[in-house]
Design a protein around this motif. Structure first.
Motif: not given
Length: 486
Positions: A330, A332, A334-335, A413
């Motif tokens: 939560k 981190t 997205d990039d 991921r």
């Protein structure tokens, strides 16, 4: 997150001996991490109602399909550590178990394992199965010495749910059983296959033009450049010195080789004192402290506080196990592009850069006095099926100790992909420590010494002295003779 294998506020190493078995892991997770979502229709299924639950201790006939005599309609009490992996996976397991066996499961997910369960163990009414992990886990060696843990050998020797002609133990990654041994008996099932090392942001490194370091000098160089850019070099989870011990112990193993690692596990009188590898490792880390390359304030932070600061690009590196990605999901960006890095090498290291600490963690136990011991044992057997292993991988972004334990299909991921790629590159060059589970007091003493070191209250030679004292004290334990690795 335990056990050394720990995550969340773990204190845990996680062990699998050095050696074979990694190709099985890579084979099963193929390009990494392609796993498929299992049929999830059972997730909404409930145990059929109507009849009142049977007494927890009720037993049924023992058969090949029901090797522990689990009676349908009994209650099952499950407690799991809620940390880096969350507990959604366990809820899915329990729903599947209740549907198959007609049981009625109760669930508790908590980071406070000792706080919630110590009085229950003392009172003779423990749960039926426990994920005993985290900083507040109950010490396995203490439970084992007081005969509070069921022998899991019957589970290991039971038919596998995936291949009934094979035993459960035959479908586990090598080293799994060894990690759960206490005094010559297997009393815990370490379920999560974890890798340990440094982590960094691929995005940050690309923007800054930094190259992931392979040597300690290169590591110090990146940390120095980070400091010049107004960023901390190394963040660590200061209130839980287990994490900074990942750095020290990995450096010792890679510098001195597997013999240096085994000397510590086997409580040798020269495990630390007289070990050139140990002194070099501690001095190398202390250089980071002396040069002011730590992220400011990191010594006083919890695991989540330091990891969140790292996610905010306030530090270049942080040490952890591979539960980190799920724990920080939560926080981190997205990039962020989370990446794993094996511990950089000190000069003249015995192991190559690609060598990494990897093994089984997150210990599950069945208490000896569990009211539904057959249910607890059957639950552990079910965990070691491909179906449940796939559920875990999909829910918790981590691999398990089951060979070929995930179905191909869904991409995991970036951090998990990076960790599996590192395992592939490591090949048979993996190692792991067993002392945190075997000797919890020794582990705590070494963590305390590391806390003092990072705060500059002691020097490297004093750290060595304190660590060796902890080893010498553990060696006086009569049970130590049963904990040996060759």
């Amino acid at each position: 997150m335990g056990s050394t294998s720990a995550h969340g506020e773990t204190g845990t190493g996680t062990g699998s001996g050095a050696g074979p078995g990694r190709r099985d892991l890579i084979k099963r997770s193929a390009a990494l991490g392609l796993i498929s979502v299992p049929t999830m229709s059972f997730l909404t299924a409930c145990a059929s109602g109507g009849d009142a639950p049977k007494a927890a201790g009720a037993k049924a006939a023992v058969t090949k399909e029901n090797p522990f005599g689990l009676a349908k309609g009994t209650k099952l009490d499950v407690v799991v550590f809620k940390g880096g992996f969350g507990d959604d996976y366990a809820k899915a397991w329990e729903a599947a178990f209740d549907k198959k066996w007609g049981t009625s499961s109760t669930h508790l997910g908590t980071p406070e394992i000792t706080g919630k369960l110590q009085t229950r163990f003392n009172g003779g009414n423990p749960p039926d199965v426990v994920d005993n992990s985290g900083a507040q886990r109950i010490k396995l060696d203490v439970l084992a010495k007081s005969n509070q843990l069921a022998d899991l050998t019957p589970v290991l020797d039971a038919p596998s749910l995936d291949a009934p002609d094979k035993k459960v133990r035959d479908l586990l990654i090598p080293g799994t059983v060894e990690q759960g041994m206490q005094g010559g008996k297997c009393v815990s099932l370490n379920y999560v296959y974890t890798v340990f090392g440094f982590w960094y942001s691929g995005k940050l490194f690309k923007e800054k033009g930094w190259t992931p370091p392979k040597t300690w000098d290169e590591f110090l160089d990146v940390c120095t450049k980070a400091k010049e850019a107004g960023i901390g070099g190394l963040a660590h989870q200061g209130k839980f010195p287990y994490y900074i011990n990942v750095v020290i112990m990995d450096l010792i193993a890679k510098k001195g080789g597997l013999e240096a690692m085994k000397a510590i596990d086997n409580l040798e009188p020269n495990a630390f004192e007289g070990s050139a590898a140990a002194l070099a490792a501690v001095e190398a880390l202390y250089e980071v402290v002396e040069k002011g390359l730590l992220m400011p304030g990191t010594n006083g932070l919890t695991h989540t506080e330091s990891q969140t600061a790292w996610n905010q690009y306030k530090a270049a590196f942080i040490p952890s196990g591979s539960w980190l990605e799920n724990e920080q999901i939560k926080q981190t960006p997205d990039d962020f592009d989370m990446r794993f890095l094996p511990m950089p090498l000190l000069p003249d290291s015995a192991l190559p850069f690609e060598a990494i600490r990897a093994g089984a963690g997150e210990p599950f136990i069945v208490p000896e006095q569990a009211a539904n011991k057959p249910g607890g044992l059957e639950f552990i057997r079910s965990m070691l099926s491909r179906e449940w292993s796939t559920i875990f991988a999909q829910q918790a972004n981590s691999l398990t100790v089951v060979k070929d334990g995930v179905d191909p299909g869904v991409k995991l991921r970036p951090g998990t992909q990076s960790a599996v790629a590192a395992l592939k590159q490591a090949g048979t060059n993996t190692f792991n420590y067993l002392y945190p589970d075997w000797y919890s007091e020794m582990d705590s003493s070494i963590q305390d010494a590391s806390n003092e070191l990072m705060a500059k209250r002691i020097q490297p030679k004093e750290w060595i002295k304190r660590a060796q004292a902890a080893v010498n004290k553990a060696a006086q334990d009569p049970n130590a003779k049963n904990n040996r690795r060759s």
